[in-house]
Scaffold this active site. Structure first.
Site, PDB file in Angstrom:
ATOM      1  N   ASP A 123      89.136 -31.067 101.007  1.00 23.52           N
ATOM      2  CA  ASP A 123      90.096 -31.095  99.893  1.00 23.52           C
ATOM      3  C   ASP A 123      91.436 -30.519 100.357  1.00 23.52           C
ATOM      4  O   ASP A 123      91.477 -29.548 101.121  1.00 23.52           O
ATOM      5  CB  ASP A 123      89.576 -30.288  98.706  1.00 23.52           C
ATOM      6  CG  ASP A 123      88.358 -30.939  98.062  1.00 23.52           C
ATOM      7  OD1 ASP A 123      88.086 -32.120  98.368  1.00 23.52           O
ATOM      8  OD2 ASP A 123      87.672 -30.265  97.264  1.00 23.52           O
ATOM      9  N   ASP A 125      93.776 -28.536  99.476  1.00 25.15           N
ATOM     10  CA  ASP A 125      94.362 -27.311  98.960  1.00 25.15           C
ATOM     11  C   ASP A 125      94.091 -26.209  99.980  1.00 25.15           C
ATOM     12  O   ASP A 125      93.513 -26.448 101.034  1.00 25.15           O
ATOM     13  CB  ASP A 125      93.789 -26.955  97.586  1.00 25.15           C
ATOM     14  CG  ASP A 125      92.261 -26.935  97.581  1.00 25.15           C
ATOM     15  OD1 ASP A 125      91.650 -26.938  98.667  1.00 25.15           O
ATOM     16  OD2 ASP A 125      91.678 -26.926  96.476  1.00 25.15           O
ATOM     17  N   TYR A 342      92.423 -36.426  92.454  1.00 26.37           N
ATOM     18  CA  TYR A 342      91.887 -35.095  92.733  1.00 26.37           C
ATOM     19  C   TYR A 342      92.267 -34.141  91.596  1.00 26.37           C
ATOM     20  O   TYR A 342      93.454 -33.997  91.270  1.00 26.37           O
ATOM     21  CB  TYR A 342      92.441 -34.590  94.056  1.00 26.37           C
ATOM     22  CG  TYR A 342      91.824 -33.302  94.532  1.00 26.37           C
ATOM     23  CD1 TYR A 342      90.479 -33.237  94.881  1.00 26.37           C
ATOM     24  CD2 TYR A 342      92.589 -32.138  94.632  1.00 26.37           C
ATOM     25  CE1 TYR A 342      89.907 -32.058  95.326  1.00 26.37           C
ATOM     26  CE2 TYR A 342      92.028 -30.952  95.081  1.00 26.37           C
ATOM     27  CZ  TYR A 342      90.674 -30.919  95.418  1.00 26.37           C
ATOM     28  OH  TYR A 342      90.123 -29.750  95.849  1.00 26.37           O
ATOM     29  N   CYS A 806     104.444  24.550  37.611  1.00 27.32           N
ATOM     30  CA  CYS A 806     103.212  24.088  36.983  1.00 27.32           C
ATOM     31  C   CYS A 806     103.327  24.250  35.479  1.00 27.32           C
ATOM     32  O   CYS A 806     103.690  25.327  34.977  1.00 27.32           O
ATOM     33  CB  CYS A 806     102.024  24.894  37.536  1.00 27.32           C
ATOM     34  SG  CYS A 806     100.470  24.548  36.694  1.00 27.32           S
ATOM     35  N   CYS A 809     100.269  26.987  34.400  1.00 27.96           N
ATOM     36  CA  CYS A 809     100.316  28.422  34.658  1.00 27.96           C
ATOM     37  C   CYS A 809     101.679  28.917  35.085  1.00 27.96           C
ATOM     38  O   CYS A 809     101.868  30.119  35.270  1.00 27.96           O
ATOM     39  CB  CYS A 809      99.283  28.796  35.709  1.00 27.96           C
ATOM     40  SG  CYS A 809      99.612  28.062  37.327  1.00 27.96           S
ATOM     41  N   CYS A 831      99.095  22.483  42.157  1.00 26.58           N
ATOM     42  CA  CYS A 831      99.134  23.929  41.989  1.00 26.58           C
ATOM     43  C   CYS A 831      98.070  24.571  42.869  1.00 26.58           C
ATOM     44  O   CYS A 831      96.945  24.079  42.967  1.00 26.58           O
ATOM     45  CB  CYS A 831      98.901  24.291  40.524  1.00 26.58           C
ATOM     46  SG  CYS A 831      99.038  26.068  40.206  1.00 26.58           S
ATOM     47  N   CYS A 836      93.300  26.321  38.666  1.00 24.10           N
ATOM     48  CA  CYS A 836      94.287  25.431  38.044  1.00 24.10           C
ATOM     49  C   CYS A 836      94.203  24.060  38.695  1.00 24.10           C
ATOM     50  O   CYS A 836      94.212  23.935  39.918  1.00 24.10           O
ATOM     51  CB  CYS A 836      95.693  26.000  38.192  1.00 24.10           C
ATOM     52  SG  CYS A 836      96.961  24.978  37.378  1.00 24.10           S
TER      53      CYS A 836
END
Length: 925
Positions: A123, A125, A342, A806, A809, A831, A836
């Site tokens: 081949d 290549d 090929y 808050c 409180c 808080c 609370c």
């Protein structure tokens, strides 16, 4: 060269495969050759008479089966425990003929002794050139004065084979040396890393469930590993993707001439509030004005370039879902039978000497595309066009093209029919005119927003008539005039989510390899197949690849070492150097010395960092019972003794996402794990010992956090303790979460714990801070407000930070940032007073009063979470009902909305774009 006295010369011809030898012998002898057996029963010898450039020849045609020789280390280095793997970078190597090829070698030796010439039909290549020189070495060893010639051919057809044998050339030594360099580099690197990985990991981890763990080889290949890297990198990209919402305004207009769909020229927006504001402006003034109608433009869709190997593999995968490896097998069989050229070529342009029309004429008899081929040959039709030049030429073979007509052979499978059809149709397409269309674009304006619609009318399909694998959709839009006004039939605000890219399919993977120079056109499919065979990746029915746990762990381990062995850069440089050898700009010795020095240093350093590979494997696999008891199973920076099993240390580790944890080194027997805050950018164990936590010593960790990931008021640098005394780490984990991955991304049974005291036995959601049940860390009675004030001065809240009192409180509340999926990044007040339960979202507090109500966490659905229910609905359209019958205006959910209502404040007297509170509200987004 001729024999003295002018008699015939004996020519030994050697092909790469038995089938090619028989085909060439049949063509040159016109079917009248004699056959005799060789030493190998698969490689027969064909004899016939022939004349080469007027020289009478007695031709002997035989073959090899691929490579005749293999490259291997000298005997003393072949056994795995015979040497240090690092020694393999300079150990002597040699080429030898393996036992199963000895009969072929004997045939070549016997026939060479009685021959004058040696003609090589391998081949054309680099790999074929290398095999050719293997044959030369064997034959010249028994007859040194052989006259050597090389046949360069691309198709097993009569005219080409007869022409080639009259124009024999010299073989290319440089091509062969480039392959020799690649073979030696791959052998040394692959063997060293394969031995290292296998001996390090195989006995330590239960890698599979077949009971064959001890015999499993965990291989490494310089091409195979970067190919795996492409798969893993895409998989990681998908895993890391975070979906993001976006919005777009879409418009359509139905007229007697048809439907026109207009696209928003902004594309889309990620800002929901802004998108709704623009949408409300459009529905308040929905009249569309045609602004621009360019003259119809002629558009072309060009045919593909001539077909090379990579494109053949990609298109066969895309069109027929054939694997690259199977595609090449089928193409090879079609080539050997003489139906296509090929199939291993990088070239995508035809030589000017190629008779292109003769190949088209061959196909005029075909029942499906024969009539199209006939029209191509008719000058008056104007369909012919010389093919484009793709810019690649390997100087060895032309593009893949049909060489012989066939309507389907009796022994062909459906895959043979498909690949042959692809090659033929692709060739006919590339010598055809491009498709032609007339394209029109209309631009309209609605309340200052531009939209456009395009229509395409196909004028001439040309190559698309024969290339059924591609299409060019066309749609005709109604005729509009500049300045024309109309009311849209529908005007919608549509939402969508960004999506990650898909897993790599085979065509994508081949493209990545080709672009990065990983492998060659002849070997890419082999590298992909090896990944599947060795269990590093899987492929689904849609030919999309995912890494296995083993494949991901290996890539992760080398990545954590700081090496990019899984990246294509290193292999690309090697391939470039091999190309330099093939053209004579570098020598084989230079390339070997440079590359192997670099890789040996990399190997030695990687071995010193093997703990990273062990850590990565620990994430995916359980420990094997084969591990030596005295061995330190996992490496890492020791933080403390495990407070769960009390037998092993706990070490600081980092996964591939950059997330940190402290885990027991006896995993999986002990699964105690402490995941550290998600925004941790860097972490390292110090020599400082915490004086509060025990059992000691508990070493402190130096943290560096991502500025963008932590709330205001926290320093990016922090010296902390994971023993349970560090309030800052507790707060960061509570606010920002940890870096733990989902169970799907961890080894089975891995437990991620936010508990900084290191116990992963917390059950029934016990409180993170006091370990008591019945409440969570968010409302733990032990978490008094003073705890926050006890932080070092460097982390106190900024003076300009917003505060709120808050309402229960009166205590000043802390501003925090949520980390839940629906509200990530959203600020809230809570808080800190014991008992609370005050809670309020920052953006729900009135700007005028600064007050909030306790328990106002009903907004927990979040801004994005409520986009389709509340705010989208308030982006209403009732104006549409007043402006034109048959016109509908809808909300972001696509549902009709009745009544005008401001998106921002809900007041029905105005839209959001005219809302007096618009600026302050929009800023909250």
């Amino acid at each position: 060269m001729s024999r003295r006295g002018g008699g015939p010369v004996t020519v030994l011809n050697v092909a790469e495969k038995p089938s090619v030898a028989k085909s060439v012998a049949g063509i040159l002898s016109r079917g009248s050759f004699r056959t005799r057996e060789g030493r190998s029963r698969y490689n027969k010898i064909f004899e016939f008479d022939y004349a080469i450039n007027g020289q009478p020849c007695r031709m002997l045609m035989t073959s090899v089966i691929g490579h005749l020789m293999e490259l291997e280390f000298a005997d003393r280095y072949r056994k795995w425990h015979s040497c240090d793997p690092a020694d393999l970078y300079q150990a002597p190597v040699m080429k030898y003929v393996p036992e199963d090829k000895k009969d072929i070698k004997k045939t070549l030796e016997e026939e060479a002794r009685k021959s004058d010439w040696l003609v090589l039909w391998l081949d054309c290549d680099r790999e074929g050139e290398n095999i050719a020189f293997e044959v030369v070495d064997v034959c010249r060893a028994v007859k040194h004065n052989l006259f050597i010639r090389r046949a360069h051919f691309s198709a097993l057809i009569d005219r080409e084979i007869h022409e080639v044998v009259q124009n024999l050339r010299d073989p290319n030594q440089l091509f062969a040396e480039a392959v020799d360099a690649r073979q030696e580099i791959d052998l040394r690197i692959g063997a060293s890393f394969t031995r290292f990985q296998t001996m390090l990991l195989r006995d330590r981890f239960a890698i599979d469930s077949t009971g064959e763990e001890r015999s499993r080889v965990i291989s490494y290949g310089p091409c195979q590993f970067p190919t795996l890297g492409f798969i893993v990198e895409r998989y990681w990209e998908i895993q890391a993707h975070e979906p993001e919402d976006f919005w777009a305004i879409n418009c359509s207009h139905q007229s007697e001439e048809g439907l026109a769909t207009f696209n928003w020229m902004r594309g889309h927006l990620f800002d929901f509030a802004l998108a709704v504001t623009l949408y409300e402006m459009c529905i308040e003034e929905p009249t569309a004005t045609v602004m621009n109608i360019p003259h119809p433009r002629e558009k072309f869709k060009y045919p593909p370039y001539p077909l090379n190997t990579i494109e053949l593999e990609k298109r066969a995968s895309r069109y027929f879902r054939l694997s690259s490896e199977h595609t090449m097998k089928v193409a090879e069989e079609l080539y050997q039978a003489g139906f296509i050229s090929y199939p291993r070529t990088e070239t995508d342009s035809f030589s000017s000497r190629t008779d292109l029309r003769a190949m088209v004429e061959e196909q005029t008899r075909h029942p499906e595309w024969g009539s199209y081929a006939q029209r191509l040959l008719e000058p008056e039709g104007g369909l012919w066009r010389n093919p484009g030049n793709g810019g690649h030429d390997d100087k060895a073979h032309p593009p893949i093209h049909p060489t012989k007509f066939s309507s389907g052979e009796s022994n062909w499978t459906r895959d043979h029919l498909n690949v042959y059809e692809l090659v033929v149709r692709h060739y006919l397409a590339c010598v055809s005119q491009p498709a032609v269309a007339a394209e029109t674009t209309v631009e309209i304006d609605i309340a200052g927003e531009r939209f456009s619609a395009s229509g395409r009318a196909i004028l001439a399909k040309n190559y698309l008539e024969v290339y059924r694998f591609e299409s060019w959709g066309g749609s005709v839009i109604p005729v509009y005039e500049k300045g024309q006004q109309f009311i849209p039939t529908a005007l919608t605000l549509d939402s969508a989510v960004t999506r990650p890219p898909p897993l790599l399919c085979e065509a994508d993977l081949l493209s990545c390899m080709d672009k990065a120079g990983i492998g060659t056109d002849a070997t890419m499919h082999d590298h992909i197949k090896k990944l599947l065979d060795r269990g590093y990746a899987t492929k689904d029915a849609n030919t999309r690849f995912s890494p296995t746990n083993l494949g991901e762990a290996l890539v992760m381990g080398y990545d954590d070492m700081g090496y990019e062995l899984w990246k294509p850069n290193l292999r690309s440089l090697m391939e470039h150097d091999m190309n330099e050898v093939s053209v004579g700009r570098k020598t084989k010795a230079e390339v070997l010395e440079t590359c192997l020095q670099q890789m040996k240093a990399c190997f030695i350093d990687a071995r010193t960092k093997k703990a990273k590979l062990l850590e990565a494997m620990t994430i995916f696999f359980e420990r094997s019972n084969n591990t030596d008891e005295g061995e330190n199973q996992t490496a890492g920076e020791v933080v403390r003794r495990c407070n769960l099993c009390h037998e092993s240390d706990m070490a600081l580790r980092k996964n591939r996402d950059g997330n940190f944890m402290v885990g027991c080194m006896s995993y999986p027997q002990c699964r105690n794990a402490i995941w550290l805050p998600g925004p941790t950018l860097e972490a390292s164990v110090t020599t400082d010992v915490c004086q509060s936590c025990g059992p000691g010593p508990v070493y402190k960790i130096r943290f560096k956090f991502r500025q963008i990931g932590i709330p205001p008021g926290f320093d990016i640098d922090h010296l902390g303790c994971i023993g349970g005394c560090d309030e800052i780490l507790k707060q960061l984990i509570d606010i920002c979460g940890t870096g733990s991955r989902s169970q799907a991304r961890r080894a089975p049974g891995t437990v991620s714990s936010n508990n900084l005291q290191g116990s992963n036995t917390r059950q029934n959601n016990a409180c993170l801070h006091c370990q008591q049940r019945g409440h969570t860390s968010a409302n733990c009675p032990s978490r008094v407000s003073a705890s926050r004030n006890s932080r070092p001065s460097g982390t106190n809240r900024r003076n300009d930070e917003a505060t709120v009192s808050c309402t229960t409180c009166g205590t000043s509340c802390v501003l925090r940032t949520a980390n839940t999926e629906a509200n990530r990044g959203r600020n809230f007040f809570s808080c800190q007073s014991q008992g609370c339960s005050f809670f309020a979202w920052e953006d729900s507090i009135s700007n005028s009063t600064g007050n909030a109500t306790a328990g106002s966490n009903s907004g927990g659905s979040g801004r994005r979470g409520s986009r389709g229910r509340g705010r989208g609905g308030r982006g209403g359209q009732s104006g549409g009902g007043r402006r034109g019958g048959g016109t509908s205006f809808v909300s972001a959910t696509g549902e009709p909305v009745s009544g005008i209502r401001c998106f921002s404040c809900g007041d029905p007297s105005h839209f959001a774009n005219a809302c007096p509170n618009r600026n302050s509200n929009v800023n909250n987004y």
